[in-house]
Design a protein around this motif. Structure first.
Motif, mmCIF file in Angstrom:
data_model
loop_
_atom_site.group_PDB
_atom_site.id
_atom_site.type_symbol
_atom_site.label_atom_id
_atom_site.label_comp_id
_atom_site.label_asym_id
_atom_site.label_seq_id
_atom_site.Cartn_x
_atom_site.Cartn_y
_atom_site.Cartn_z
ATOM 1 N N THR A 71 9.422 69.493 25.477
ATOM 2 C CA THR A 71 9.713 69.452 24.045
ATOM 3 C C THR A 71 9.323 68.146 23.383
ATOM 4 N N GLN A 72 8.783 67.192 24.139
ATOM 5 C CA GLN A 72 8.518 65.868 23.589
ATOM 6 C C GLN A 72 7.183 65.305 24.084
ATOM 7 N N THR A 115 8.088 58.686 19.875
ATOM 8 C CA THR A 115 8.375 59.976 20.511
ATOM 9 C C THR A 115 8.373 61.081 19.465
ATOM 10 N N PHE A 116 7.572 62.106 19.720
ATOM 11 C CA PHE A 116 7.539 63.300 18.883
ATOM 12 C C PHE A 116 8.376 64.372 19.576
ATOM 13 N N THR A 117 9.384 64.860 18.891
ATOM 14 C CA THR A 117 10.281 65.865 19.456
ATOM 15 C C THR A 117 10.300 67.104 18.578
ATOM 16 N N SER A 118 9.852 68.222 19.131
ATOM 17 C CA SER A 118 10.023 69.534 18.497
ATOM 18 C C SER A 118 10.993 70.300 19.382
ATOM 19 N N LYS A 138 19.405 64.433 23.115
ATOM 20 C CA LYS A 138 20.019 64.441 24.446
ATOM 21 C C LYS A 138 19.753 65.764 25.145
ATOM 22 N N LYS A 139 19.898 66.881 24.416
ATOM 23 C CA LYS A 139 19.616 68.193 25.001
ATOM 24 C C LYS A 139 18.146 68.309 25.409
ATOM 25 N N CYS A 140 17.263 67.803 24.561
ATOM 26 C CA CYS A 140 15.834 67.875 24.876
ATOM 27 C C CYS A 140 15.492 67.043 26.105
ATOM 28 N N ASN A 141 16.057 65.852 26.193
ATOM 29 C CA ASN A 141 15.804 65.009 27.363
ATOM 30 C C ASN A 141 16.275 65.683 28.643
ATOM 31 N N THR A 142 17.455 66.310 28.588
ATOM 32 C CA THR A 142 17.988 67.000 29.767
ATOM 33 C C THR A 142 17.106 68.170 30.152
ATOM 34 N N PHE A 143 16.746 68.981 29.161
ATOM 35 C CA PHE A 143 15.920 70.146 29.466
ATOM 36 C C PHE A 143 14.552 69.738 29.984
#
Length: 824
Positions: free
Chosen positions: A246-247, A262-265, A457-462
């Motif tokens: 996601t990033q 950091t680009f986060t979708s 935080k959710k994106c980093n975990t996933f």
């Protein structure tokens, strides 16, 4: 559902902590939400090129960091800007004088008299594709007189043509080319005598276009350079890049300061509201690298082209008021909502938004593209003002103040409100996040800002869990391919609800014909969504079931598509794929039953499934001359891989019948499928492998459809069939992968990944996957990864940015399903 599968695979396989994930890709995902809101970097250095929409058209994101007054560009590039001398039709209506009959030899000259020629408005071509004047003959010759107030120092022919073209200015040839531009414009420099012989009046632009196949098109004008108005910044030194699910992370050295972007979708598939929410985060972290304190400012500049199909469309940029945020937005003044449909298009309705928390020290302003850097350098703290024009920039300056060895962080949100997303059998549908039409975009931005920390935080975990699971399932190269594919596959869809309240996950068939909801695009993409949320797979099928069950589609097999994106009003593809699409629908419905542990979804559509199964029982085993999903390869009768699909689909139907307690039906179709499989082995046998068609020995093909016999535990074909094919394939590979079949050297990478799952050893699996990874990191085709490429050169054959790369996740799906099975 996402947690269920991730936790199972992590539990069974163990977690390996991985910091750097995938470091190279054909193109790098930055902002990825749906087929219209999708921005990429096509170079390994983020500051190596202008960022683009997945179609390749510029949608500029520009990033500059200023350290103690010294500026460094870290993102994008300054676009080449043009001033119009002679407008093309995308800017202003004009007429060509033209003929479709062979003219005299001097037709292109200044003194030629076009007596008897016609005069009509451009563009010329197919009226259904946007032409103003219809042209359907083989040749057209056109002339256009023009004047110049000032003779320019530089000039370019701006032209869109289909196909072979020769252009002249004042009788001098300036451009000749075979091929076409697919309704996009190219800019050809005018040099030498043609430039020297320009006059203030009495000039003639003359063009001949010859149509050799397919459609026709012609539009042309003249432009000149807009000189740079500001001193170019220095280039930041990119230190690293990492692509995650996601990033995308970048790090830079900007003189005495280090920068991380950091680009986060946040496309977390277990959260449908987040999947639908069209808001990305661009996060910045800065710190000193010399232990001293430095004054730091960062410019984030977004072109209004993000909200336009063509950069010449007039846009209105404004300053909406939203509580707690500083916000700019832009959209076309025309706002042609859902008026365009097709493949090589960008959205030109709705509004792009740039928003930053008001608590951050930021300044915003709206500028022309040519004046953006000048205003950044001046650093005036004036309130932004609305502006109307072409190619405007929405600019946000983040003031970090004094930055030392302790990092400071800020972020910006980039978002898009399309207002209406899809037309579904005549009814406009809003995006899933606002399916009831009772939410404002302002409230969505406020929510997105409030949830910034928790979402990251959710994106980093996933991202960590997904990569580690793929790593354990298939190795580093396989995990890298999954990281490349995740956002591309997901963002090639638009999530909406039907008027009946059913989920619709609407795919666009990117750069293959622009169809919406294509079943043979759904089929290869499904493993990703089966892994993480089977509800999305239902969303991929619901519309096709509705099309048949409503009576709109009356044929005894499944439709190919629901229309041309974004209009889902009924099939527009010119030819049916009866065995292909019916088999796809049956297999994927069975895959949902496998993922959920019950056949409740199949029961809802049992009558329709039964109709398709009955059709396959008669027509599927030895298919007639028809297209399959590999339609680019042409028609093929007696296709053994298509036969496998029909056999597996019938077995899957029998399996679902047994889950529902329909024992007689289950026995009948299971017996039928097993009998067909046995017969197939005899008829397709070609010694050390199985042939491409039943009647052509000495040929071969990937039998990727066998993978569902293995994954669904149907036990129709013995393992010896898989083993025989894998042994043969390993001897047929080229540098960049296993060809699709014996006819050509090109391949489909999604099918190679499916084929690799037939291997019974990790060594054979990796032997098939590694060349595909090599293609991904070595190809010269710098577009969102193409699933169709040449196995000897690594060049794309066609297609790009398609959802089918979701098929890369099939090994992870197999691993997760095995883990679940082992726990029963």
């Amino acid at each position: 559902m996402i947690r269920k599968f991730i936790m199972l695979s992590s539990l069974c396989l163990g977690i390996v902590t991985v910091r750097g994930q995938q470091e190279k890709a054909p193109s790098y995902p930055l902002i990825t939400h749906d087929p219209y809101f999708s921005i990429w970097s096509g170079t390994d250095q983020l500051n190596g090129s202008v960022t683009t929409h997945w179609t390749g058209v510029n949608q500029s994101l520009l990033g500059v960091v200023q350290v103690d007054g010294k500026s460094y560009r870290f993102m994008g590039a300054e676009e080449k800007l043009y001033r119009t001398l002679l407008p093309a039709a995308d800017e202003k209506r004009y007429d060509f004088t033209y003929t479709e009959q062979q003219p005299a030899a001097d037709w292109q000259g200044v003194d030629f008299n076009p007596t008897g020629w016609n005069s009509d408005a451009a563009p010329f071509g197919n009226l259904n594709e946007g032409a103003v004047t219809g042209w359907s003959s083989r040749n057209i010759w056109v002339r256009r007189n023009f004047q110049l107030e000032v003779i320019p120092a530089t000039m370019y022919l701006k032209i869109s043509h289909d196909d072979n073209v020769v252009a002249y200015i004042n009788g001098i040839e300036v451009f000749k080319r075979k091929g076409y531009t697919d309704h996009s414009y190219i800019y050809i420099p005018i040099k030498g005598a043609a430039l020297a012989n320009l006059k203030k009046s009495g000039n003639v632009l003359a063009i001949h276009v010859a149509n050799t196949a397919g459609g026709q098109w012609l539009d042309a004008g003249l432009v000149t350079d807009v000189p740079a108005s500001a001193k170019a910044p220095l280039m930041a030194q990119q230190k690293s890049v990492s692509i995650k699910a996601t990033q995308t992370d970048y790090t830079f050295k900007c003189g005495v300061v280090d920068l991380k972007v950091t680009f986060t979708s946040p496309l977390l598939l277990n959260d449908l509201e987040l999947v639908s929410r069209p808001v990305s985060y661009v996060s910045y972290q800065v710190k000193s690298n010399d232990q001293q304190s430095h004054n730091v400012r960062v410019l984030f500049s977004v072109s209004s082209d993000v909200a336009a199909n063509h950069s010449t469309q007039e846009v209105q940029a404004g300053v909406p008021v939203i509580k707690g945020l500083n916000v700019l937005n832009a959209g076309t003044t025309a706002q042609p909502v859902l008026k365009k449909k097709g493949d090589n298009l960008r959205i030109d309705w709705g509004y792009v938004y740039v928003a930053a928390p008001a608590t951050q020290q930021n300044v915003q302003y709206i500028s022309t593209a040519a004046n953006t850097l000048n205003q950044f350098y001046v650093a005036k703290k004036t309130l932004p003002k609305a502006l109307r024009g072409q190619k405007l920039n929405l600019n946000t300056v983040l003031n970090f103040g004094a930055v030392g060895k302790t990092a400071k962080s800020q972020y910006v949100m980039l978002a898009y409100d399309d207002q209406e997303s899809i037309e579904y059998f005549g009814t406009p549908l809003k995006a899933y996040w606002n399916s009831e039409g009772n939410r404002s975009f302002a409230s969505l931005l406020e929510q997105s800002a409030a949830e910034y920390g928790s979402i990251l935080k959710k994106c980093n975990t996933f991202d960590s869990e997904m990569y580690n699971d793929a790593l354990k399932a298939g190795g580093k190269h396989y995990a890298g391919l999954c990281a490349i594919a995740y956002r591309q596959a997901t963002s090639a869809h638009k999530l909406v609800k039907s008027p009946k309240g059913e989920l619709l996950f609407m795919s666009k068939e990117n750069f293959s014909n622009g169809s919406i909801y294509t079943v043979d695009v759904t089929y290869p993409s499904a493993p990703l969504f089966l892994n993480y949320n089977p509800e999305l797979v239902k969303g991929l099928l619901n519309g096709i079931f509705e099309y048949s069950e409503s009576g709109r589609w009356k044929k005894p097999f499944a439709a190919h598509d629901l229309g041309t994106y974004p209009s889902a009003n009924g099939q527009t593809y010119g030819e049916d794929m009866p065995v292909e699409e019916s088999g796809n629908m049956l297999i994927l419905t069975a895959a949902i039953a496998k993922a959920e542990g019950n056949a409740a979804y199949a029961k809802q559509h049992w009558e329709t499934l039964s109709t398709w199964a009955k059709y396959l029982s008669k027509e599927g085993f030895d298919p007639a001359n028809q297209l399959c999903t590999d339609d680019f390869a042409g028609h093929l009768a007696r296709n053994t891989n298509l036969s496998v699909k029909a056999i597996v689909a019938l077995g899957a139907y029998g399996s679902m019948a047994r889950m529902l307690g329909y024992t007689d039906v289950a026995d009948e179709y299971t017996k039928m499928a097993k009998g067909m499989a046995s017969k197939w082995m005899d008829m397709a046998d070609d010694g050390d492998h199985y042939a491409l068609t039943f009647d052509k020995k000495g040929t071969w093909s990937q039998k990727y459809n066998l993978v569902w016999d293995k994954l669904l535990l149907l036990d129709l074909f013995p393992a010896s069939v898989y083993e025989k094919e894998i042994r043969y394939y390993l001897g047929k590979q080229n540098t960049y992968g296993l060809p699709l079949d014996s006819r050509r050297d090109y391949t489909k990478s999604d099918w190679v990944l499916w084929t690799s799952v037939l291997a019974n050893s990790s060594a054979d699996f990796e032997a098939l996957v590694d060349p595909i990874y090599r293609y991904a990191v070595e190809t010269s085709s710098r577009v969102p990864i193409s699933d169709w490429h040449e196995t000897k050169t690594a060049k794309m054959s066609g297609f790009q940015a398609r959802s089918v790369v979701g098929g890369y996740f099939i090994k992870l799906l197999e691993t997760n399903w095995k883990a679940i099975q082992a726990q029963k």
